[in-house]
Design a protein around this motif. Structure first.
Motif, PDB file in Angstrom:
ATOM      1  N   CYS A 225      13.630  -1.779   2.401  1.00  0.00           N
ATOM      2  CA  CYS A 225      12.591  -0.981   1.721  1.00  0.00           C
ATOM      3  C   CYS A 225      11.333  -0.936   2.576  1.00  0.00           C
ATOM      4  CB  CYS A 225      12.290  -1.546   0.339  1.00  0.00           C
ATOM      5  SG  CYS A 225      11.601  -3.199   0.343  1.00  0.00           S
ATOM      6  N   ASP A 226      10.386  -0.149   2.105  1.00  0.00           N
ATOM      7  CA  ASP A 226       9.100  -0.032   2.780  1.00  0.00           C
ATOM      8  C   ASP A 226       8.066  -0.878   2.051  1.00  0.00           C
ATOM      9  OD1 ASP A 226      10.196   1.754   4.560  1.00  0.00           O
ATOM     10  OD2 ASP A 226       9.583   3.522   3.413  1.00  0.00           O
ATOM     11  N   GLU A 227       7.021  -1.217   2.783  1.00  0.00           N
ATOM     12  CA  GLU A 227       5.933  -1.996   2.190  1.00  0.00           C
ATOM     13  C   GLU A 227       4.623  -1.332   2.583  1.00  0.00           C
ATOM     14  OE1 GLU A 227       6.472  -4.723   0.051  1.00  0.00           O
ATOM     15  OE2 GLU A 227       4.388  -4.203  -0.224  1.00  0.00           O
ATOM     16  N   PHE A 228       3.840  -0.926   1.592  1.00  0.00           N
ATOM     17  CA  PHE A 228       2.573  -0.252   1.863  1.00  0.00           C
ATOM     18  C   PHE A 228       1.548  -1.259   2.376  1.00  0.00           C
ATOM     19  CE2 PHE A 228       4.495   2.048  -1.804  1.00  0.00           C
ATOM     20  CZ  PHE A 228       4.882   3.168  -1.095  1.00  0.00           C
ATOM     21  N   VAL A 229       0.753  -0.814   3.358  1.00  0.00           N
ATOM     22  CA  VAL A 229      -0.283  -1.670   3.948  1.00  0.00           C
ATOM     23  C   VAL A 229      -1.591  -0.892   3.965  1.00  0.00           C
ATOM     24  CG1 VAL A 229      -1.065  -2.848   6.050  1.00  0.00           C
ATOM     25  CG2 VAL A 229       1.379  -2.811   5.470  1.00  0.00           C
ATOM     26  N   CYS A 230      -2.656  -1.503   3.447  1.00  0.00           N
ATOM     27  CA  CYS A 230      -3.987  -0.917   3.629  1.00  0.00           C
ATOM     28  C   CYS A 230      -4.935  -2.027   4.068  1.00  0.00           C
ATOM     29  CB  CYS A 230      -4.477  -0.210   2.362  1.00  0.00           C
ATOM     30  SG  CYS A 230      -4.751  -1.286   0.960  1.00  0.00           S
ATOM     31  N   GLY A 231      -6.085  -1.638   4.605  1.00  0.00           N
ATOM     32  CA  GLY A 231      -6.976  -2.675   5.110  1.00  0.00           C
ATOM     33  C   GLY A 231      -8.383  -2.171   5.351  1.00  0.00           C
ATOM     34  N   ASP A 232      -9.292  -3.134   5.554  1.00  0.00           N
ATOM     35  CA  ASP A 232     -10.709  -2.777   5.713  1.00  0.00           C
ATOM     36  C   ASP A 232     -11.051  -2.337   7.127  1.00  0.00           C
ATOM     37  OD1 ASP A 232     -10.714  -5.138   7.164  1.00  0.00           O
ATOM     38  OD2 ASP A 232     -12.105  -6.201   5.847  1.00  0.00           O
ATOM     39  N   SER A 233     -10.070  -2.344   8.033  1.00  0.00           N
ATOM     40  CA  SER A 233     -10.292  -1.946   9.426  1.00  0.00           C
ATOM     41  C   SER A 233      -8.934  -1.689  10.073  1.00  0.00           C
ATOM     42  CB  SER A 233     -10.993  -3.078  10.187  1.00  0.00           C
ATOM     43  OG  SER A 233     -10.199  -4.259  10.091  1.00  0.00           O
ATOM     44  N   ARG A 234      -8.965  -1.032  11.198  1.00  0.00           N
ATOM     45  CA  ARG A 234      -7.727  -0.812  11.968  1.00  0.00           C
ATOM     46  C   ARG A 234      -7.101  -2.163  12.344  1.00  0.00           C
ATOM     47  NH1 ARG A 234      -3.731   2.320  13.229  1.00  0.00           N
ATOM     48  NH2 ARG A 234      -5.137   4.096  13.138  1.00  0.00           N
ATOM     49  N   GLU A 235      -7.977  -3.083  12.726  1.00  0.00           N
ATOM     50  CA  GLU A 235      -7.519  -4.416  13.135  1.00  0.00           C
ATOM     51  C   GLU A 235      -6.780  -5.126  11.987  1.00  0.00           C
ATOM     52  OE1 GLU A 235     -10.886  -6.710  14.247  1.00  0.00           O
ATOM     53  OE2 GLU A 235      -9.697  -8.186  15.367  1.00  0.00           O
ATOM     54  N   ALA A 236      -7.362  -5.021  10.783  1.00  0.00           N
ATOM     55  CA  ALA A 236      -6.748  -5.680   9.616  1.00  0.00           C
ATOM     56  C   ALA A 236      -5.388  -5.054   9.313  1.00  0.00           C
ATOM     57  CB  ALA A 236      -7.665  -5.547   8.404  1.00  0.00           C
ATOM     58  N   ARG A 237      -5.346  -3.719   9.370  1.00  0.00           N
ATOM     59  CA  ARG A 237      -4.069  -3.047   9.082  1.00  0.00           C
ATOM     60  C   ARG A 237      -3.025  -3.405  10.129  1.00  0.00           C
ATOM     61  NH1 ARG A 237      -7.520   1.031   7.650  1.00  0.00           N
ATOM     62  NH2 ARG A 237      -7.298   2.153   9.613  1.00  0.00           N
ATOM     63  N   ASP A 238      -3.420  -3.400  11.409  1.00  0.00           N
ATOM     64  CA  ASP A 238      -2.468  -3.735  12.472  1.00  0.00           C
ATOM     65  C   ASP A 238      -1.929  -5.152  12.293  1.00  0.00           C
ATOM     66  OD1 ASP A 238      -2.766  -1.241  13.537  1.00  0.00           O
ATOM     67  OD2 ASP A 238      -4.015  -1.860  15.240  1.00  0.00           O
ATOM     68  N   GLY A 239      -2.818  -6.077  11.947  1.00  0.00           N
ATOM     69  CA  GLY A 239      -2.383  -7.468  11.738  1.00  0.00           C
ATOM     70  C   GLY A 239      -1.407  -7.569  10.583  1.00  0.00           C
TER      71      GLY A 239
END
Ligand SMILES: NC(=O)c1ccc[n+]([C@@H]2O[C@H](COP(=O)([O-])OP(=O)(O)OC[C@H]3O[C@@H](n4cnc5c(N)ncnc54)[C@H](OP(=O)(O)O)[C@@H]3O)[C@@H](O)[C@H]2O)c1
Length: 219
Positions: free
Chosen positions: A154-168
């Motif tokens: 399955c897929d897992e949605f990712v969001c974050g407060d910065s590009r760095e946070a999302r990439d991590g």
């Protein structure tokens, strides 16, 4: 994720244990943060994990030792936890919020109304400014996560407060075999992810299944 230490705070619980076990299997060094590390150690001893890949510690020690801190505690315990451990996070750590403020009523399931917008933004508002925050692992079901040999597919949605946070967070999700991370943008998207969790619970109930989860097509 090779080399990064990941603390799963509340990793003795349903969601946290599945995440901890699967991250360890994917090569991460995992610390299960528990209010009772001795009890957690006894739990970990029953898991088939690569030798030395998972250890237990109290919340303070686990949080301080990790570059990535995954929060898998009940939503209503977060305020106290984040206040108590405000100074304990390592400088610049990535905090990954997994909590969903679900309220189970008589035949109803709703989300708590959170002034910050979502559980993830609630977490962000209570952390130091130097910490990065992402939200993920909110829609993958606990029961299946703990069926450690079963494929997740399955897929897992990712969001974050910065590009760095999302990439991590994307890299963390990729550590788990069979989970594809999908970047859905800023941390404010966490509200939509939390609603998706509610939808998955509703699908499970209506169709008398346990492992409803999501797959995005066309991507
Ligand atoms: N279950 C799911 O399918 C699922 C899916 C998506 C997201 N989530 C989210 O993940 C989080 C954990 O859910 P869960 O189902 O894993 O819950 P759980 O089985 O009750 O585990 C929560 C863990 O949090 C710790 N904890 C700290 N303070 C606590 C308190 N006052 N009461 C109870 N536990 C406390 C406990 O670990 P120690 O006693 O070792 O400290 C416990 O093992 C929730 O925010 C939930 O919304 C769950």
């Amino acid at each position: 994720m090779e080399g990064a230490t990941v603390a799963v705070v509340g990793g003795t619980g349903q969601q946290g244990s599945g995440i901890a076990r699967r991250l360890a299997r994917g090569g991460a060094a995992v610390i299960v943060g528990s209010r009772d590390p001795a009890r957690a150690a006894a739990t970990i001893a029953t898991w088939a994990a690569p030798a030395g890949a998972i250890r237990s510690a109290g919340y303070r020690e686990a949080i301080a030792a990790a570059a990535i801190v995954v929060l898998t505690v009940p939503f209503d315990t977060l305020a106290e936890l984040l206040a108590q451990h405000h100074a304990d996070f390592a400088a610049g750590a990535l905090v990954v919020d997994v909590t969903v403020p679900v309220i189970f009523g008589a035949g109803t399931i709703t989300l708590a109304d959170i002034a910050d917008g979502s559980a993830a933004e609630y977490v962000k508002a209570r952390l130091r400014d130097d910490l990065r925050v992402a939200a993920t692992f909110k829609t993958v079901p606990a029961r299946l996560l703990n069926e450690i040999d079963q494929p997740l597919q399955c897929d897992e949605f990712v969001c974050g407060d910065s590009r760095e946070a999302r990439d991590g967070a994307m890299a963390l999700v990729r550590t788990i075999d069979g989970l594809r991370p999908i970047d859905v943008g800023p941390l404010s998207r966490a509200a939509a992810i939390e609603h998706a969790t509610l939808l998955a619970i509703a699908i499970n109930r209506r169709h008398k299944i346990h492992d409803a989860r999501f797959r995005v097509v066309g991507l």
